[in-house]
Design an enzyme around this catalytic site. Sequence first.
Site, short mmCIF file in Angstrom:
data_model
loop_
_atom_site.label_atom_id
_atom_site.label_comp_id
_atom_site.label_asym_id
_atom_site.label_seq_id
_atom_site.Cartn_x
_atom_site.Cartn_y
_atom_site.Cartn_z
N SER A 42 -11.89 3.90 6.93
CA SER A 42 -12.34 3.78 8.53
C SER A 42 -12.85 4.91 8.88
CB SER A 42 -11.13 3.63 9.45
OG SER A 42 -10.21 2.38 9.26
N ASP A 46 0.89 -1.13 0.04
CA ASP A 46 -0.16 -0.04 -0.16
C ASP A 46 0.78 1.30 0.09
OD1 ASP A 46 -2.39 1.32 0.40
OD2 ASP A 46 -2.28 1.17 2.51
N HIS A 47 0.56 2.26 -0.88
CA HIS A 47 1.24 3.53 -0.74
C HIS A 47 2.63 3.48 -0.76
CE1 HIS A 47 -2.16 6.40 -0.37
NE2 HIS A 47 -2.74 5.36 0.62
N HIS A 92 -9.79 4.92 -0.41
CA HIS A 92 -8.81 4.86 0.72
C HIS A 92 -9.59 5.30 1.89
CE1 HIS A 92 -4.67 3.67 -1.03
NE2 HIS A 92 -5.75 3.40 -1.86
N ALA A 124 -7.68 0.50 7.68
CA ALA A 124 -6.54 0.27 8.66
C ALA A 124 -6.93 0.81 10.17
CB ALA A 124 -5.29 1.07 8.00
N THR A 125 -7.14 1.99 10.14
CA THR A 125 -7.45 2.50 11.59
C THR A 125 -8.62 1.76 11.95
OG1 THR A 125 -6.72 4.64 10.62
CG2 THR A 125 -8.09 4.65 12.82
N HIS A 134 -7.10 9.46 5.41
CA HIS A 134 -6.35 8.31 6.37
C HIS A 134 -6.34 8.64 7.76
CE1 HIS A 134 -4.17 7.57 2.55
NE2 HIS A 134 -4.72 6.28 2.65
N GLY A 135 -6.54 7.65 8.68
CA GLY A 135 -6.57 8.06 9.97
C GLY A 135 -7.89 8.43 10.68
P1 13P Z 1 -7.50 4.21 7.14
O1 13P Z 1 -6.80 4.01 8.09
O2 13P Z 1 -8.47 5.39 7.21
O3 13P Z 1 -8.79 3.13 7.28
O4 13P Z 1 -7.11 4.28 5.71
C1 13P Z 1 -6.65 3.16 5.24
C2 13P Z 1 -6.21 3.27 4.04
O5 13P Z 1 -6.76 3.96 3.07
C3 13P Z 1 -4.94 2.51 3.48
O6 13P Z 1 -4.54 2.84 2.50
#
Ligand code: 13P
Length: 287
Positions: free
Chosen positions: A211, A82-83, A208, A232-233, A180-181
Site C-alpha cells: 500500500s 498472514d504473519h 509486503h 491491507a492499508t 506495513h501501514g
Molecule cells: P500494507 O498495509 O502496507 O498494505 O501491508 C500489507 C501487508 O504487507 C500484509 O502482510
Amino acid sequence: MALVNPMYFIKKAQECGIAIASFNVHNLETIQAVVEGAAEENCPVIIQTTPGTLKHAGIPYIGAMVKAASEQVDIPIALHVDHCKSFETIMQCIRYGYTSVMIDSAHLPYEENIEMVKKVVECARSVGVAVEGELGRIGGVEEDLTVDEKTASFTVPSQAKDFVEKTGLDTLAVAIGTAHGEYKGVPDLDFERLEKIRELVALPLVLHGASGVPDHQIKASLERGISKINIATELKIPMARAIQEVFKNNPKENDPRNYMGAARSAVKEVVRQKIRLCNGTDFASRL
Ligand code: 13P
C-alpha cells in the site's frame, strides 16, 4: 470453486511476469469485495487474515465465509494466514480450510527461524498447504505486529539462498524497503537487492507493505521477480472514508446495510485497480 493451494496459480504468474494481488480482509463485506472484484477482473486471488483478525472474527467464521464466497465464483481463490508467529494457530487455520500459511519467525535467531519454518513446511506440505516465510524484517505497523526502524532489516541475498534451501519454503517475503501501514514519505525500493535475490533464489518472491508504493515501483518489482503483493492499508482507508461519508451525509443513518454496503463498493474498486496494476486481468483464462 473450492479453495485451492495458491502455488497452483503463483507459479504460472511467475512464468508470465504477473503478480497475484493478495488482500487482507476483516469481515464479510471485505471478503465479498475481494471475491467480486477479482471475479470481475477474472483473476485468481489470495484472501488473507492476520492473527489479529482471527482473534476478532474467529477462525471458523473466516474459514466458512471465505469458503462460501469462493463457491459463488469461477476463479481460483486461496485463503492465507498472514504473519503468524504461532505454530498452533497455523494448525488451527489449516483445520478450518486455509490453503496457505505464513510462518513469521523472522524475530528468532537465524538457526531457530530455520527450524521453525522447516517444521511448518513439513506439516503443511503433508496436507497440501503452501508456506510463505520472511527473511529480513519489514518495518512498520500491521495490527499487533510492530517493527520499529531500528529492528527492521533488509534481506541479505546470500542468506536468502541458504534459507530457501534449508527450509524448503514455497514463497519468500523479502525486505527491500517497503513497510506495513502508511508511509511517512515516498518509499524507495532497493531494486538492486531484489535483482541479486532473484539471481540466487528461484522461488516466487513476495512484496509486503505494498500500500502506498507508487505504481511504477510496483511494476518495476514485478519485472524483477515479485509474484505476490500484499495490500491491507489501501483497503482499510477507502473503507473508513466511505463509512465516514455516509454518516457525514446522513448523521442519523443506522442501517448497517447502507454504510457497510458503501464500504464494500469502495473496497471492491481498489481491488480491481490493484489487480490491473499487477497485470492480472483475465489471468484466470491462462491457467
Ligand atoms: P500494507 O498495509 O502496507 O498494505 O501491508 C500489507 C501487508 O504487507 C500484509 O502482510
